[in-house]
Design an enzyme around this catalytic site. Structure first.
Site, PDB file in Angstrom:
ATOM      1  CB  VAL A   1      -0.936   0.037   1.230  1.00  0.00           C
ATOM      2  CG1 VAL A   1      -1.831   1.267   1.181  1.00  0.00           C
ATOM      3  CG2 VAL A   1      -1.757  -1.239   1.316  1.00  0.00           C
ATOM      4  CB  CYS A   2       0.965   4.224   0.342  1.00  0.00           C
ATOM      5  SG  CYS A   2       1.339   5.986   0.301  1.00  0.00           S
ATOM      6  CB  THR A   3       5.801   4.865   0.391  1.00  0.00           C
ATOM      7  OG1 THR A   3       5.327   4.925   1.739  1.00  0.00           O
ATOM      8  CG2 THR A   3       5.544   6.186  -0.307  1.00  0.00           C
TER       9      THR A   3
END
Length: 327
Positions: free
Chosen positions: A109-111
């Protein structure tokens, strides 16, 4: 730890983004409310099993130690994002190198995608991450095929998602894969989110994808386009509204927003049509006219270009008001 096709292992660490953890976990945990269905066994681990402090200041207490976690082949490993400004936590990347390749699904998720890339688990794969980190991923990990546009990307057993709430979209997609659309839709309604935005839907709306123009006349034109998607929005009409020549307007608009006037108009119109398909029962022909398309075929072509599917299919998958009349 024992494993089954419904095991989810979530990695925690200091500085983790709290919503990257709790958003997907809430989706997976909702299976417990479906009688007769095997829910997900969710387990959180952190280095040495110590509590972690999230980027927002919350403290999360893990279930166990990262060092002793041994995910089985049926496990989904979830790697949330955080603020990586210098070196990564080596215990996380070492553990991912040792165990990430042997699980059923590896999800970021995300970074969190940067952690997977640092561990070498995205080499030769297509992936995405938060829009603000895509350039870094492409620069630091040239073996990764970075796609900055989609909200999530599936490449074999590896799934990467864009910023924050995109983790919820991806988790719902995985629930749909495991348990079917009806279950995923019920969970989405319970959480008051869309069932699932298509994976190739852009990370931004049209207004966010383009920069805001610096000069008032161009900003005013952007606002006019947003509020009047069904009007005549050719360059000549927009230039007249900005009191500029068409050539000067087109050059200035692209220089200040990063997109051509025509591309911006199409994004706004598709955004507006998408919302009508999701939320209203209007027919597709009526929606096409309301969004400035002369006929349903023109709307269909724009949808396929931008979202990879025709309007009728989009409504079938994501509409909440039921199908309307028309083609």
């Amino acid at each position: 730890m024992g494993s089954s096709p419904h095991d989810v292992l979530v990695l925690l660490y200091d500085g983790v983004q709290s919503l990257d953890v709790t958003g997907p976990v809430e989706v997976f945990a909702a299976l417990a409310h479906f009688p007769g269905r095997a829910g997900y066994t969710i387990r959180t681990v952190a280095p040495q099993g110590k509590p972690v402090r999230t980027g927002s200041g919350l403290t999360l207490v893990p279930d166990g130690e990262l060092e002793t976690a041994r995910p089985g082949p049926g496990t989904t490993v979830l790697v949330p994002g955080g603020r990586f400004t210098a070196d990564f936590e080596p215990r996380l990347t070492d553990w991912l190198r040792a165990h990430g390749g042997g699980v059923e699904r590896l999800v970021s998720v995300c970074t969190g995608g940067l952690l997977l890339a640092e561990a070498g688990l995205l080499d030769g794969r297509r992936a995405t991450t938060h829009w603000n980190a895509c350039e870094r991923m492409a620069r630091d990990y040239p073996a990764v095929a970075v796609d900055p546009d989609p909200i999530y990307v599936r490449d074999g057993p590896v799934a990467t998602s864009a910023g924050v709430t995109a983790g919820i979209d991806l988790a719902l997609a995985l629930v749909e894969e495991d348990h079917g659309q009806d279950v995923a839709l019920t969970i989405a309604r319970h959480l008051v989110v869309f069932l699932r935005r298509p994976g190739n839907q852009a990370q931004f709306s049209a207004q966010l994808a383009a920069q805001t123009a610096r000069r008032d006349p161009l900003r005013d034109v952007q606002q006019w386009i947003t509020e009047h998607p069904g009007e005549q929005l050719g360059v000549e009409h927009l230039a007249a509204r900005a009191r500029l020549s068409p050539r000067h307007f087109a050059r200035a608009f692209q220089a200040e927003t990063g997109v051509t006037p025509g591309r911006y108009v199409e994004r706004v119109r598709v955004d507006h049509a998408r919302r009508l398909l999701e939320e209203s029962g209007e027919g597709i022909a009526q929606i096409a006219r309301a969004c400035g398309y002369g006929n349903p075929e023109a709307l269909r072509r724009a949808f396929v270009r931008n979202l990879g599917q025709p309007p009728a299919e989009y409504r079938r998958r994501f509409g909440t008001a039921g199908p309307g009349p028309g083609p």
